[in-house]
Motif scaffolding. Structure first.
Motif, PDB file in Angstrom:
ATOM      1  N   UNK A 171       0.328  -1.540 -11.874  1.00 55.78           N
ATOM      2  CA  UNK A 171       0.949  -2.809 -11.504  1.00 55.78           C
ATOM      3  C   UNK A 171       1.013  -2.957  -9.994  1.00 55.78           C
ATOM      4  N   UNK A 172       1.359  -1.875  -9.289  1.00 55.34           N
ATOM      5  CA  UNK A 172       1.412  -1.917  -7.830  1.00 55.34           C
ATOM      6  C   UNK A 172       0.033  -2.167  -7.241  1.00 55.34           C
ATOM      7  N   UNK A 230       0.831  -1.204   0.000  1.00 51.06           N
ATOM      8  CA  UNK A 230       0.000   0.000   0.000  1.00 51.06           C
ATOM      9  C   UNK A 230       0.872   1.262   0.000  1.00 51.06           C
ATOM     10  N   UNK A 231       1.967   1.220   0.764  1.00 50.28           N
ATOM     11  CA  UNK A 231       2.875   2.364   0.810  1.00 50.28           C
ATOM     12  C   UNK A 231       3.550   2.606  -0.532  1.00 50.28           C
ATOM     13  N   UNK A 232       3.951   1.515  -1.196  1.00 52.14           N
ATOM     14  CA  UNK A 232       4.583   1.648  -2.507  1.00 52.14           C
ATOM     15  C   UNK A 232       3.603   2.234  -3.517  1.00 52.14           C
ATOM     16  N   UNK A 233       2.374   1.748  -3.486  1.00 49.45           N
ATOM     17  CA  UNK A 233       1.354   2.290  -4.385  1.00 49.45           C
ATOM     18  C   UNK A 233       1.166   3.785  -4.133  1.00 49.45           C
ATOM     19  N   UNK A 246       7.009  -5.138  -6.624  1.00 46.04           N
ATOM     20  CA  UNK A 246       6.579  -3.817  -6.151  1.00 46.04           C
ATOM     21  C   UNK A 246       7.766  -3.029  -5.618  1.00 46.04           C
ATOM     22  N   UNK A 247       8.689  -3.730  -4.939  1.00 44.69           N
ATOM     23  CA  UNK A 247       9.888  -3.059  -4.449  1.00 44.69           C
ATOM     24  C   UNK A 247      10.745  -2.549  -5.593  1.00 44.69           C
ATOM     25  N   UNK A 248      10.814  -3.338  -6.671  1.00 47.71           N
ATOM     26  CA  UNK A 248      11.578  -2.901  -7.846  1.00 47.71           C
ATOM     27  C   UNK A 248      10.941  -1.655  -8.449  1.00 47.71           C
ATOM     28  N   UNK A 249       9.602  -1.609  -8.472  1.00 53.46           N
ATOM     29  CA  UNK A 249       8.906  -0.431  -9.001  1.00 53.46           C
ATOM     30  C   UNK A 249       9.261   0.815  -8.184  1.00 53.46           C
ATOM     31  N   UNK A 250       9.338   0.641  -6.877  1.00 55.76           N
ATOM     32  CA  UNK A 250       9.691   1.772  -6.033  1.00 55.76           C
ATOM     33  C   UNK A 250      11.130   2.212  -6.283  1.00 55.76           C
ATOM     34  N   UNK A 251      12.020   1.247  -6.544  1.00 56.79           N
ATOM     35  CA  UNK A 251      13.409   1.594  -6.820  1.00 56.79           C
ATOM     36  C   UNK A 251      13.540   2.466  -8.070  1.00 56.79           C
TER      37      UNK A 251
END
Length: 320
Positions: A98-99, A39-42, A132-137
């Motif tokens: 995607x997230x 949720x935080x990444x989104x 999702x972590x990769x998206x945030x990176x």
């Protein structure tokens, strides 16, 4: 434990809690933590998307001047910024979607036994959280690209503003020729003024004016890189008719075959008919009038730059 009004619900909840093992409770906690992280990444991706969307909205409102020497440059800078922001907005939307999909996948798995997912040898990619972590990176790089695009746009506008000031200062010099100045000339003076402008640009004059046997070439010059420029001048009195296609036909028949021209120009202080414009475009003949003539004669922009032929100079030097 919460106390519900329905005693049956309270009993069922106590039963599940009493039967839960430490592995059950740990897996539920970890699953809940996954959901919070997703949720935080989104949320971070959503914020980035909102920023890019706002910048694109601002960029869409930018307009170049209607008739200034740098209006084309401003319009190009605005267009380039919009294209970068459009691409970034599309990428941001895809990452955000995607997230959101990863979060919904986690939510749907809440009602199953989660112990297998968090036990020894569990597949950490199953939840999609690693993706999702990769998206945030990628956010840092995306933010930097947007910031770079905005900075480059500001720098280009600053450069154009300084250039605009130079052009406007040029109009106060004796080298600047206005549309009214051209209209007050005779046909011979029009040719001589054209030759003076060619000389002003540092081009080598071969012929200053034409005559009865000029074979379509009133002014002939040579660029520093050796390219030969042939100019046909057609003066028209104020309110006179546009230059028609017969002039272009004659110029096309002599400029390259007879004069060995690399760059062919038809110049007038009025305008050209539509058939003349179509024929010139088909035969790679530059038409110099109206705004393009103002950029060259009034604002002081170099002829080859006005025609878009200056790029060939750099291409040749690079090849050498």
């Amino acid at each position: 434990m919460p106390n519900f009004e329905d005693d049956g619900l309270n009993r069922a909840l106590r039963k599940l809690i009493n039967e839960a093992t430490d592995d059950h409770l740990l897996s539920v906690f970890l699953h809940f933590a996954e959901g919070r992280v997703a949720e935080g990444i989104y949320s971070e991706l959503h914020d980035h998307h909102a920023v890019v969307e706002a910048e694109l909205e601002h960029a869409n409102k930018l307009r170049g001047g209607l008739d200034t020497p740098t209006s084309d440059g401003c319009a190009q800078a605005h267009h380039q910024l919009r294209e970068v922001l459009k691409a970034e907005l599309a990428d941001a939307k895809a990452a955000m979607d995607e997230a959101a999909g990863i979060w919904h996948t986690l939510r749907r798995s809440s009602g199953v036994d989660l112990r297998a997912r968090f036990g020894p040898g569990a597949d950490t990619t199953e939840s999609g959280l690693e993706r999702a972590g990769w998206l945030r990176q990628q956010l840092a790089a995306a933010d930097q690209r947007v910031e770079n695009a905005l900075d480059e746009h500001c720098e280009e506008l600053h450069r154009l503003a300084l250039l605009e000031a130079e052009y406007r200062a040029f109009t106060e010099t004796s080298d600047s020729i206005s549309a009214d100045d051209f209209d007050a000339m005779t046909p011979v003076e029009f040719e001589e003024a054209t030759a003076a402008l060619v000389h002003r640009d540092g081009l080598t004059l071969v012929r200053r004016n034409g005559g009865a046997r000029d074979l379509g070439a009133d002014v002939i010059a040579v660029a520093p890189d050796g390219r030969k420029i042939v100019i046909q001048c057609k003066y028209r009195s104020p309110g006179g008719r546009p230059v028609g296609s017969p002039v272009i036909q004659t110029l096309n028949g002599t400029a390259r075959p007879v004069h060995a021209a690399d760059i062919v120009i038809a110049l007038t202080n009025r305008s050209f008919t539509e058939p003349a414009r179509e024929l010139a475009a088909a035969q790679n003949i530059h038409l110099l009038f109206g705004r393009r003539l103002r950029r060259w004669a009034t604002w002081g922009m170099p002829l080859l730059e006005v025609l878009g032929e200056d790029r060939q100079d750099s291409d040749k030097s690079d090849a050498a």
